[in-house]
Design an enzyme around this catalytic site. Structure first.
Site, PDB file in Angstrom:
ATOM      1  CB  THR A  59      -0.959   0.012   1.202  1.00  0.00           C
ATOM      2  OG1 THR A  59      -1.721  -1.200   1.189  1.00  0.00           O
ATOM      3  CG2 THR A  59      -1.907   1.189   1.151  1.00  0.00           C
ATOM      4  CB  CYS A  60       3.907   2.224   1.862  1.00  0.00           C
ATOM      5  SG  CYS A  60       3.248   2.035   3.536  1.00  0.00           S
ATOM      6  CB  ALA A  61       5.105   0.305  -2.935  1.00  0.00           C
TER       7      ALA A  61
END
Length: 165
Positions: A59-61
């Site tokens: 999700t961060c990527a």
């Protein structure tokens, strides 16, 4: 303290995001080449703070990829992607992904950004990492938009954030 979840399990942040209309706190963060960037370096521009726990999660990527796509279309606006990841990990990710429209910044050195913006996770398995949040500042560093993502595994609301600019 904001109530958030990690895969449905209740956790908290150490406080609440800055209030809309307030002056953003200055910060000093490390770039991928280990130089320092401060909020003052972006004076006169709108600033999108894309804040997340770790670039090494899906999700961060994805949030970095999405903001990278949109950043080149934004006038007089800079997108800062902020985590506690080491700058080397941030650089590796950006190189592998061809990320070049956002600026990666790390709060690893002393964690003061997460504390000043009151978005660090207080408890649970990700304690002391940044929660997932978006804060947008106007050209005078006043807060014009915030989103504390309530479930860490979820992406921020890109459309709402970009409308605020």
């Amino acid at each position: 303290m904001a109530d958030i979840t990690l895969k449905g399990n209740a956790i908290n942040t150490i406080g609440n995001l800055p209030k809309i209309g307030s002056k953003a706190s200055n910060f000093s963060l490390k770039t991928v080449d280990l130089s320092e960037k401060t909020l003052e370096d972006f004076k006169g521009k709108k600033v999108v703070l894309n804040i997340f726990p770790s670039i090494d999660t899906g999700t961060c990527a994805t949030s970095v990829r999405e903001f990278n796509k949109k950043a080149s279309e934004l006038e007089n606006t800079v997108v800062l992607c902020i985590s506690k990841d080491l700058p080397f990990a941030q650089a590796r990710f950006c190189g592998a992904e061809g990320i070049d429209n956002v600026i990666m910044l790390s709060d690893f050195a002393n964690g003061s950004f997460g504390k000043d913006y009151e978005l660090d996770i207080a408890n649970g398995p990700l304690a002391n990492l940044h929660s997932r949040a978006v804060v947008i500042l106007d050209e005078e560093s006043k807060v014009i938009y915030t989103e504390q993502v309530s479930e860490i595994a979820d992406e921020p609301n890109y459309e709402a954030a970009l409308k605020a600019i």
